[in-house]
Scaffold this active site. Sequence first.
Site, mmCIF file in Angstrom:
data_model
loop_
_atom_site.group_PDB
_atom_site.id
_atom_site.type_symbol
_atom_site.label_atom_id
_atom_site.label_comp_id
_atom_site.label_asym_id
_atom_site.label_seq_id
_atom_site.Cartn_x
_atom_site.Cartn_y
_atom_site.Cartn_z
ATOM 1 C CE1 TYR A 123 -3.354 -2.528 -0.276
ATOM 2 C CE2 TYR A 123 -4.059 -2.038 1.951
ATOM 3 C CZ TYR A 123 -4.233 -2.730 0.770
ATOM 4 O OH TYR A 123 -5.286 -3.590 0.626
ATOM 5 C CE LYS A 169 -0.316 -17.856 -1.880
ATOM 6 N NZ LYS A 169 -1.379 -18.843 -1.709
ATOM 7 C CG ASP A 201 -3.981 -19.527 0.220
ATOM 8 O OD1 ASP A 201 -3.189 -19.568 1.186
ATOM 9 O OD2 ASP A 201 -3.739 -20.073 -0.865
ATOM 10 C CG ASP A 225 -7.298 -3.503 3.847
ATOM 11 O OD1 ASP A 225 -8.172 -3.239 4.684
ATOM 12 O OD2 ASP A 225 -7.262 -2.980 2.718
ATOM 13 C CG ASP A 229 -12.738 -4.952 5.855
ATOM 14 O OD1 ASP A 229 -12.062 -4.368 6.730
ATOM 15 O OD2 ASP A 229 -13.357 -4.354 4.968
HETATM 16 MG MG MG Z 1 -10.150 -1.654 4.785
#
Ligand code: MG
Length: 333
Positions: A123, A169, A201, A225, A229
Amino acid sequence: MKRIVVIEGDGIGAEVVPQAVRVLKLVAPEIDLIPAEMGLASKRRTGNYLPDATMNAIRDSDACLFGAITSPDGDPAYRSPILRLRCELDLYANVRPAKRIIPDIGIVDLDLTLVRENSEGMYTGMEEEKEGAVVLERKISEKGCRRICRHALDLCESEQIARITCVHKANVLRKSDGMFRRIFYQEAAGRRIEAQDMLVDAAAAALITKPKMFGCIVTLNLYGDILSDEAAALVGGLGMAPSGNIGDHYAVFEPCHGSAPDIAGRGIANPIATILSASMSLKYLGMKDAAELIEDGVEEALRSGVRTPDIGGQHSTWQFGDELVSIIEKRID
Ligand code: MG
Ligand code: NAI
């Protein structure tokens, strides 16, 4: 005297933060609460999304509690003030507890604290167009990995979390995620915490199928992130999800949700995410008893059936606040 800067921000921020403030005044009257501005309303009033006065107030304080902001449409110069805060104050650890508080809210029995690296990785926005393709640079540093792993492990010790899972990963991203995993085990060595690792995953699936296997997750920016959620959704949704952005010198606590323009002004926003963020700020300041008073009060209020519409109830934001305040007052007596 400890000081917390309080920023309502935009939309439902102005509805949920006052409930957290009522509760803070009750359980920690010795704390100085300093109001400040940020976001779209601040831009309209002061000309700045994040005025210097706010930045200075945060630098002079012990913690900050922030509601939510609305991103403007069509302002090319806009840079999210919350990203600016994270960057300028080096708030590298994003801590997101996701706990199912009572059985009839949420869908999975999870009691997870997710710690997400917040300062590097995918990000950083370093995207470049090259010969008909877009190339993204993803930088992960040894220092970044080490400090986030330490932060998560320290948190496990202070909150008595028995097990930590490093999520990565590394089967594909052998060098970068491989380094993250290696540093994780170096930092975990010699601590009395059960350390394990898992592919991202598989972790996404296990959160649903084997929620009990998780205590703390430490992970990189993008994975964190997405998983946070998912975890929030599993325990009742955004209205229940608190968070902290924590660095070595500063900390900003905020609900995971945004300003919710679709319900703003109607008095029906769920204040729990913000109230639990306030509770996290007290823990951060070492005031564990006051923090627990809030958490236990929220649980009792939910059990008594006082709930906002997002979690199946018919009560308003203020009615939830009223119920919580009266429960806490009884416990303090
Ligand atoms: Mg978010
Ligand atoms: P959002 O989180 O504001 O809302 C998503 C959905 O969840 C909406 O249907 C909303 O009504 C519901 N919701 C959120 N919080 C709730 C609560 N406490 N109680 C009941 N329902 C709740 O995300 P959205 O709609 O994508 O973004 C709205 C604005 O907020 C945008 O301008 C966005 O940029 C901004 N935003 C700001 C954040 C921050 O301040 N840190 C984080 C996320 C979005």
